[in-house]
Design a protein around this motif. Structure first.
Motif, PDB file in Angstrom:
ATOM      1  N   LYS A 137     -15.194  -5.669   6.465  1.00 36.39           N
ATOM      2  CA  LYS A 137     -13.938  -6.664   5.807  1.00 36.39           C
ATOM      3  C   LYS A 137     -13.466  -6.344   4.753  1.00 36.39           C
ATOM      4  O   LYS A 137     -13.978  -5.549   4.376  1.00 36.39           O
ATOM      5  N   VAL A 138     -11.775  -6.714   5.430  1.00 35.97           N
ATOM      6  CA  VAL A 138     -11.053  -6.398   4.487  1.00 35.97           C
ATOM      7  C   VAL A 138     -10.259  -7.386   3.801  1.00 35.97           C
ATOM      8  O   VAL A 138      -9.787  -7.867   4.683  1.00 35.97           O
ATOM      9  N   GLU A 139     -10.199  -7.036   2.862  1.00 38.36           N
ATOM     10  CA  GLU A 139      -9.222  -8.500   1.895  1.00 38.36           C
ATOM     11  C   GLU A 139      -8.681  -8.310   1.360  1.00 38.36           C
ATOM     12  O   GLU A 139      -7.656  -6.251   1.250  1.00 38.36           O
ATOM     13  N   ILE A 152      -3.981   2.073   5.065  1.00 35.57           N
ATOM     14  CA  ILE A 152      -2.629   0.542   5.116  1.00 35.57           C
ATOM     15  C   ILE A 152      -0.600   1.330   5.542  1.00 35.57           C
ATOM     16  O   ILE A 152      -1.269   2.565   3.887  1.00 35.57           O
ATOM     17  N   ARG A 153      -0.033   1.462   5.629  1.00 33.29           N
ATOM     18  CA  ARG A 153       0.820   1.912   5.876  1.00 33.29           C
ATOM     19  C   ARG A 153       2.059   1.079   6.058  1.00 33.29           C
ATOM     20  O   ARG A 153       2.169  -0.733   6.635  1.00 33.29           O
ATOM     21  N   LEU A 154       3.523   0.746   5.477  1.00 28.96           N
ATOM     22  CA  LEU A 154       4.922  -0.052   6.129  1.00 28.96           C
ATOM     23  C   LEU A 154       4.620  -0.196   7.533  1.00 28.96           C
ATOM     24  O   LEU A 154       4.710   1.084   8.539  1.00 28.96           O
ATOM     25  N   SER A 184     -13.267  -0.112  -2.580  1.00 30.70           N
ATOM     26  CA  SER A 184     -12.492   0.486  -1.893  1.00 30.70           C
ATOM     27  C   SER A 184     -11.011   0.417  -1.956  1.00 30.70           C
ATOM     28  O   SER A 184     -11.193  -1.127  -1.022  1.00 30.70           O
ATOM     29  N   ARG A 185     -10.087   0.781  -2.260  1.00 28.28           N
ATOM     30  CA  ARG A 185      -8.713  -0.173  -1.802  1.00 28.28           C
ATOM     31  C   ARG A 185      -7.970   0.999  -1.355  1.00 28.28           C
ATOM     32  O   ARG A 185      -7.485   2.090  -2.479  1.00 28.28           O
ATOM     33  N   VAL A 186      -6.495   0.584  -1.184  1.00 29.17           N
ATOM     34  CA  VAL A 186      -5.684   1.433  -1.244  1.00 29.17           C
ATOM     35  C   VAL A 186      -4.607   0.484  -0.837  1.00 29.17           C
ATOM     36  O   VAL A 186      -4.493  -0.792   0.090  1.00 29.17           O
ATOM     37  N   GLY A 187      -2.996   0.531  -1.423  1.00 29.71           N
ATOM     38  CA  GLY A 187      -1.541   0.195  -1.020  1.00 29.71           C
ATOM     39  C   GLY A 187      -0.640   0.608  -1.357  1.00 29.71           C
ATOM     40  O   GLY A 187      -0.204   1.952  -0.383  1.00 29.71           O
ATOM     41  N   ILE A 188       0.117  -0.315  -1.126  1.00 25.44           N
ATOM     42  CA  ILE A 188       1.960  -0.220  -0.767  1.00 25.44           C
ATOM     43  C   ILE A 188       2.477  -0.973  -2.256  1.00 25.44           C
ATOM     44  O   ILE A 188       2.422  -1.775  -2.560  1.00 25.44           O
ATOM     45  N   ARG A 189       3.300  -0.111  -3.262  1.00 28.32           N
ATOM     46  CA  ARG A 189       4.245  -0.220  -4.608  1.00 28.32           C
ATOM     47  C   ARG A 189       4.749  -1.479  -3.449  1.00 28.32           C
ATOM     48  O   ARG A 189       5.771  -1.205  -2.099  1.00 28.32           O
ATOM     49  N   LEU A 190       5.208  -2.308  -4.608  1.00 31.10           N
ATOM     50  CA  LEU A 190       6.429  -3.580  -4.244  1.00 31.10           C
ATOM     51  C   LEU A 190       6.871  -3.213  -5.287  1.00 31.10           C
ATOM     52  O   LEU A 190       6.858  -3.507  -6.300  1.00 31.10           O
ATOM     53  N   ALA A 215      -5.222  -3.184   0.640  1.00 31.01           N
ATOM     54  CA  ALA A 215      -6.156  -3.638   1.516  1.00 31.01           C
ATOM     55  C   ALA A 215      -7.590  -2.859   0.415  1.00 31.01           C
ATOM     56  O   ALA A 215      -7.369  -2.023  -0.220  1.00 31.01           O
ATOM     57  N   GLN A 216      -8.089  -3.634   0.857  1.00 29.76           N
ATOM     58  CA  GLN A 216      -9.625  -3.515  -0.298  1.00 29.76           C
ATOM     59  C   GLN A 216     -10.975  -3.926   0.636  1.00 29.76           C
ATOM     60  O   GLN A 216     -11.326  -5.002   1.367  1.00 29.76           O
ATOM     61  N   ILE A 217     -11.376  -3.085   0.404  1.00 27.68           N
ATOM     62  CA  ILE A 217     -13.071  -3.248   0.851  1.00 27.68           C
ATOM     63  C   ILE A 217     -14.021  -3.475   0.016  1.00 27.68           C
ATOM     64  O   ILE A 217     -13.899  -2.335  -0.983  1.00 27.68           O
ATOM     65  N   THR A 218     -15.215  -4.059  -0.214  1.00 27.21           N
ATOM     66  CA  THR A 218     -16.361  -4.473  -0.638  1.00 27.21           C
ATOM     67  C   THR A 218     -17.647  -3.810  -0.859  1.00 27.21           C
ATOM     68  O   THR A 218     -18.270  -4.540   0.086  1.00 27.21           O
TER      69      THR A 218
END
Length: 328
Positions: free
Chosen positions: A78-80, A34-36, A162-168, A146-149
């Motif tokens: 499938k990405v949540e 995931i990225r901006l 498994s998930r990856v993220g962007i700080r807010l 962004a998460q996959i289960t």
């Protein structure tokens, strides 16, 4: 650089966006990414805004950011997509459990909420933060995930997530929001349990926004006129407004004790502070703390020089006038 202009009919300001630069090519990645995909043009020179969603807004404002999600897992997924709560704890950006909620997450939506991605493909999503009119002033924190289960286990077992993220980071306040700033109170030379020389800076967040600290130190004037560095600060120190934390820089186990002149540069986003101190490292343990001559962002010395220059010119003019009167 091409610009994308977004406009909406409902109380959202028209914004210009620029594509952030990313050092790594997504083609070389594995797993979920995931990225901006864009940042406001006015923030394009802020290093934090190129990696995180960073903004300061008035109550009643709506902001948007476009993000990109990549699937390099080797299989369709499938990405949540959702926002989860975060906080600052002991100078660390702390992620709350699961889909934990705070005020910022209740203001934040991600569209779409789900995406079906074949392996090796990517898709865009839009993060919208709608700040209510009665939002409290201050800075709040979250993560866009962004998460996959994985499939549910048969019988007893653990379901893999498994998930990856962007700080807010969102600062709410009047005008442009409280500015970021910090001061370097003192530096302490020390050696850790492995004998590695370290320089530890005590940093106080004197502004109104969280800081993600980075920086480096250069050593000069050591034994035999030795010089060393630059040595980079250990990543991961985040300092809340009003808080004080330690920023540690690992040097070398073979570094002589000194004395040395340590030129330290610390930064967070566009805020840059310089300081210099004479330090001597102990044979082991913690050495003597040294006060610093924090030079701020580098601009105050220019102002001081200008003031001195003006004062000098005025003095010369007055002396010339006095001599002229004496000669008449």
């Amino acid at each position: 650089m091409s610009l994308l202009v977004l406009a909406a009919a409902w109380s959202v300001a028209t914004l210009a966006y620029a594509t952030p630069h990313h050092a790594q090519d997504p083609a070389g990645q594995t797993g979920l990414g995931i990225r901006l995909a864009e940042v406001p043009v006015e923030l394009k020179d802020d290093p934090r805004a190129l990696s995180y969603i960073v903004d300061n807004v008035n109550p009643g404002t709506t902001i948007q950011r476009r993000i990109e999600i990549q699937n390099h897992t080797g299989a369709p997924q499938k990405v949540e997509l959702y926002a989860g709560a975060a906080n600052l704890t002991d100078s660390q950006f702390t992620i709350e459990d699961g889909r934990a909620v705070n005020e910022l997450t209740t203001w934040t939506t991600v569209d779409p909420k789900e995406a079906e991605l074949a392996d090796g493909t990517s898709t865009d999503a839009v993060v919208t933060v709608a700040v209510p009119e009665d939002a409290p002033e201050g800075e709040q924190y979250a993560v866009v995930w962004a998460q996959i289960t994985g499939p549910p286990p048969t019988g007893t077992g653990t379901q893999l997530v498994s998930r990856v993220g962007i700080r807010l980071y969102l600062s709410v306040g009047p005008g442009n929001g409280p500015p970021a700033d910090f001061s370097i109170a003192e530096v302490t030379p020390q050696r850790n349990s492995e004998g590695i020389a370290q320089l530890v800076a005590e940093v106080e967040n004197t502004g109104g926004r969280a800081l993600d600290m980075a920086g480096e130190v250069r050593l000069s004037g050591g034994p035999g006129s030795l010089s060393a560095g630059p040595f980079n600060a250990v990543n991961g120190t985040t300092i809340a407004p009003g808080a004080t934390a330690l920023v540690t820089i690992d040097l070398s186990p073979d570094l002589p004790n000194g004395p040395w002149t340590a030129d330290l540069t610390l930064r967070s986003g566009l805020v840059n502070h310089l300081t210099s101190a004479s330090v001597t490292f102990p044979d082991s343990g913690v050495g003597t703390p040294v006060g610093t001559g924090d030079n701020g962002s580098g601009f105050p010395w220019v102002i001081s020089f200008a003031v001195l220059l003006v004062a000098l010119i005025v003095t010369v003019v007055l002396l010339l006038r006095q001599r002229s009167r004496q000669n008449t």
